[in-house]
Design an enzyme around this catalytic site. Sequence first.
Site, PDB file in Angstrom:
ATOM      1  N   ARG A 154      39.977  24.092  33.361  1.00 49.13           N
ATOM      2  CA  ARG A 154      40.054  25.134  33.858  1.00 49.13           C
ATOM      3  C   ARG A 154      41.210  25.933  32.993  1.00 49.13           C
ATOM      4  O   ARG A 154      42.222  25.666  33.015  1.00 49.13           O
ATOM      5  CB  ARG A 154      40.731  25.275  35.400  1.00 49.13           C
TER       6      ARG A 154
ATOM      7  N   ARG B 149      50.536  32.800  38.757  1.00 46.22           N
ATOM      8  CA  ARG B 149      49.639  32.626  39.853  1.00 46.22           C
ATOM      9  C   ARG B 149      50.854  32.395  40.988  1.00 46.22           C
ATOM     10  O   ARG B 149      50.251  32.895  42.218  1.00 46.22           O
ATOM     11  CB  ARG B 149      48.772  31.570  39.638  1.00 46.22           C
TER      12      ARG B 149
ATOM     13  N   ARG C 118      43.420  36.433  50.661  1.00 45.43           N
ATOM     14  CA  ARG C 118      44.729  36.054  49.768  1.00 45.43           C
ATOM     15  C   ARG C 118      45.549  37.544  49.860  1.00 45.43           C
ATOM     16  O   ARG C 118      46.659  37.741  49.060  1.00 45.43           O
ATOM     17  CB  ARG C 118      44.325  36.057  48.130  1.00 45.43           C
TER      18      ARG C 118
ATOM     19  N   LYS D 166      44.749  22.417  48.583  1.00 47.41           N
ATOM     20  CA  LYS D 166      43.455  23.123  49.548  1.00 47.41           C
ATOM     21  C   LYS D 166      42.049  22.623  49.491  1.00 47.41           C
ATOM     22  O   LYS D 166      41.605  22.030  50.273  1.00 47.41           O
ATOM     23  CB  LYS D 166      43.409  24.644  49.481  1.00 47.41           C
TER      24      LYS D 166
HETATM   25  P1  ADP Z   1      44.213  28.016  43.143  1.00 51.51           P
HETATM   26  O1  ADP Z   1      44.418  28.170  44.243  1.00 51.51           O
HETATM   27  O2  ADP Z   1      44.459  26.767  42.372  1.00 51.51           O
HETATM   28  O3  ADP Z   1      44.765  29.230  42.243  1.00 51.51           O
HETATM   29  P2  ADP Z   1      41.443  29.157  43.213  1.00 51.51           P
HETATM   30  O4  ADP Z   1      40.360  28.448  42.694  1.00 51.51           O
HETATM   31  O5  ADP Z   1      41.583  29.203  44.691  1.00 51.51           O
HETATM   32  O6  ADP Z   1      42.530  28.204  42.770  1.00 51.51           O
HETATM   33  O7  ADP Z   1      41.850  30.606  42.608  1.00 51.51           O
HETATM   34  C1  ADP Z   1      41.544  30.686  41.054  1.00 51.51           C
HETATM   35  C2  ADP Z   1      41.605  32.131  40.737  1.00 51.51           C
HETATM   36  O8  ADP Z   1      40.421  32.871  41.371  1.00 51.51           O
HETATM   37  C3  ADP Z   1      42.967  32.980  41.197  1.00 51.51           C
HETATM   38  O9  ADP Z   1      43.973  33.044  40.473  1.00 51.51           O
HETATM   39  C4  ADP Z   1      42.292  34.318  41.364  1.00 51.51           C
HETATM   40  O10 ADP Z   1      42.128  34.848  40.066  1.00 51.51           O
HETATM   41  C5  ADP Z   1      40.769  34.448  41.747  1.00 51.51           C
HETATM   42  N1  ADP Z   1      40.737  34.332  43.009  1.00 51.51           N
HETATM   43  C6  ADP Z   1      40.351  33.306  43.927  1.00 51.51           C
HETATM   44  N2  ADP Z   1      40.090  33.700  45.321  1.00 51.51           N
HETATM   45  C7  ADP Z   1      40.583  34.849  45.324  1.00 51.51           C
HETATM   46  C8  ADP Z   1      40.905  35.995  46.316  1.00 51.51           C
HETATM   47  N3  ADP Z   1      40.476  35.622  47.731  1.00 51.51           N
HETATM   48  N4  ADP Z   1      41.343  37.223  45.972  1.00 51.51           N
HETATM   49  C9  ADP Z   1      41.424  37.177  44.872  1.00 51.51           C
HETATM   50  N5  ADP Z   1      41.264  36.669  43.652  1.00 51.51           N
HETATM   51  C10 ADP Z   1      41.036  35.450  43.884  1.00 51.51           C
END
Ligand code: ADP
Length: 191
Positions: free
Chosen positions: A134, A146, A89, A14
């Site tokens: 990370r 995840r 999400r 993404k």
């Molecule tokens: P990835 O898609 O690789 O998991 P992101 O950077 O989108 O990476 O998200 C990393 C973490 O941030 C998630 O595992 C979650 O803990 C948190 N997070 C990100 N966006 C949201 C969201 N919209 N709602 C809840 N938690 C979120």
Amino acid sequence: MLNIVLFGPPGAGKGTQAEFLIESYGLIHLSTGDLLRSEMSAGTKLGLEAKSFMDKGELVPDEIVIGMIKSKLDTVKEAKGFIFDGFPRTVDQAMALDELLNNNGTPISGMLSLEVEKQELINRLVSRGKISGRADDQDEAIIENRINVYNQKTLPLIEYYKPQGKYFGINGMGSIAEIAGRLKEVIGKIE
Ligand code: ADP
């Protein structure tokens, strides 16, 4: 306005594809993951609270991320549109986003869902972990969690956007350029 939800499991690409979409369409990128990580590195209260969930691969509570998106949207006065990356999400987040956007008369144009096989996701995240630093990319058990959280809480969003005619599944396997081409084709239809 072109408002896109860029959707897909962790490791689907993404963030990579969002960069290309920003350039091609002049959109503003809103990544909740990036916003949360910058809160974390600034050591804010919100960042500290979020860290405990992110480190385990759990979702950060809805009210935190919805509040964060709301205040970001409030600061933008003029935009051709937004790419929402990693948000919504959960169904509650999607409903909150609809409410925010409908108040502005600028609804979601489409949900572009990058579809990638599980083993490929794990491979990509493990290799990203070697360079990104990370914490949530370093440990296979957290990566698995995840993906499970995604399947349980996030995947149902497809059924939220589908009846509105806004769901577009996109094959997320292949080269970055190939996938970008597929996204462009779909955007051509919804623009
Ligand atoms: P990835 O898609 O690789 O998991 P992101 O950077 O989108 O990476 O998200 C990393 C973490 O941030 C998630 O595992 C979650 O803990 C948190 N997070 C990100 N966006 C949201 C969201 N919209 N709602 C809840 N938690 C979120």
